[in-house]
Design a protein around this motif. Structure first.
Motif, PDB file in Angstrom:
ATOM      1  N   ARG A  55       0.432   3.750  -3.252  1.00 51.40           N
ATOM      2  CA  ARG A  55      -0.395   4.939  -3.007  1.00 51.40           C
ATOM      3  C   ARG A  55       0.155   6.228  -3.610  1.00 51.40           C
ATOM      4  O   ARG A  55      -0.620   7.036  -4.169  1.00 51.40           O
ATOM      5  N   ALA A  82       0.840  -1.200   0.000  1.00 51.82           N
ATOM      6  CA  ALA A  82       0.000   0.000   0.000  1.00 51.82           C
ATOM      7  C   ALA A  82       0.875   1.250   0.000  1.00 51.82           C
ATOM      8  O   ALA A  82       0.574   2.230  -0.681  1.00 51.82           O
ATOM      9  N   GLU A  83       1.979   1.196   0.736  1.00 56.41           N
ATOM     10  CA  GLU A  83       2.865   2.359   0.851  1.00 56.41           C
ATOM     11  C   GLU A  83       3.605   2.653  -0.445  1.00 56.41           C
ATOM     12  O   GLU A  83       3.892   3.812  -0.742  1.00 56.41           O
ATOM     13  N   ALA A 136      -6.349  -2.285  -1.113  1.00 52.19           N
ATOM     14  CA  ALA A 136      -6.413  -3.720  -0.812  1.00 52.19           C
ATOM     15  C   ALA A 136      -6.808  -4.515  -2.058  1.00 52.19           C
ATOM     16  O   ALA A 136      -6.218  -5.564  -2.351  1.00 52.19           O
ATOM     17  N   ASP A 168     -13.260   3.243  -0.922  1.00 54.57           N
ATOM     18  CA  ASP A 168     -12.481   4.278  -0.243  1.00 54.57           C
ATOM     19  C   ASP A 168     -11.003   3.940  -0.468  1.00 54.57           C
ATOM     20  O   ASP A 168     -10.669   2.927  -1.103  1.00 54.57           O
ATOM     21  N   GLU A 169     -10.123   4.784   0.013  1.00 54.17           N
ATOM     22  CA  GLU A 169      -8.693   4.599  -0.238  1.00 54.17           C
ATOM     23  C   GLU A 169      -8.198   3.229   0.220  1.00 54.17           C
ATOM     24  O   GLU A 169      -7.526   2.521  -0.527  1.00 54.17           O
ATOM     25  N   ALA A 170      -8.521   2.835   1.437  1.00 50.79           N
ATOM     26  CA  ALA A 170      -8.018   1.573   1.986  1.00 50.79           C
ATOM     27  C   ALA A 170      -8.550   0.370   1.201  1.00 50.79           C
ATOM     28  O   ALA A 170      -7.792  -0.551   0.888  1.00 50.79           O
ATOM     29  N   SER A 171      -9.829   0.374   0.882  1.00 48.96           N
ATOM     30  CA  SER A 171     -10.391  -0.774   0.157  1.00 48.96           C
ATOM     31  C   SER A 171      -9.856  -0.829  -1.273  1.00 48.96           C
ATOM     32  O   SER A 171      -9.587  -1.908  -1.797  1.00 48.96           O
TER      33      SER A 171
END
Length: 141
Positions: free
Chosen positions: A45, A41-42, A81, A75-78
């Motif tokens: 993004r 993710a890091e 993922a 959303d950003e997190a989903s």
């Protein structure tokens, strides 16, 4: 001219056209396989900057076309993922020059950023296959 790290889907005709435009402009293109890159993710993004989350997605991805993934409902997190699990969902190409990272290939934006020798007409994103419908344009920031 710029050294461009260019994450593509191997064999994608659209990415081939985009890469050719960068090379014609004198840029050095370092091609990487978007699908086999060990994304986190890091690391992923930063390519999306301040784009709306729905615009992070490759609208031609099979899971989106089949209705299994709704980019507008993430959303950003989903979104991250989903993309880590299925990299075909990532809008491409992903490009990096120095510390700056970008997704997609809108010719005007790329030209303003690093320069293009020619100003191609029409959209350069989406599948180049004639049997595939064009991807809808991303929303405007």
């Amino acid at each position: 001219m710029a050294d461009v790290i260019f994450f593509e889907k191997p064999g994608c005709g659209g990415n081939t056209r985009q890469r050719k435009l960068l090379e014609e402009a004198g840029h050095t293109v370092h091609v990487r396989d978007l699908l086999s890159e060990p994304w986190t993710a890091e690391s992923l993004r930063p390519f999306f900057g301040d784009w709306p989350v729905a615009d992070w997605f490759n609208r031609a991805a099979p899971a989106i076309k089949a209705g299994e993934v709704d980019p507008d409902a993430q959303d950003e997190a989903s979104a991250l993922a989903l993309m880590l699990k299925t990299p075909l969902l990532i809008r491409r190409p992903l490009m990096q020059v120095g510390d700056r990272r970008e997704c997609g290939f809108e010719a005007e934006r790329v030209d303003a950023w690093i320069g293009l020798a020619t100003k191609p007409e029409g959209r350069l994103e989406g599948c180049a296959r004639p049997d595939m419908p064009p991807c809808p344009p991303p929303s405007k920031r």
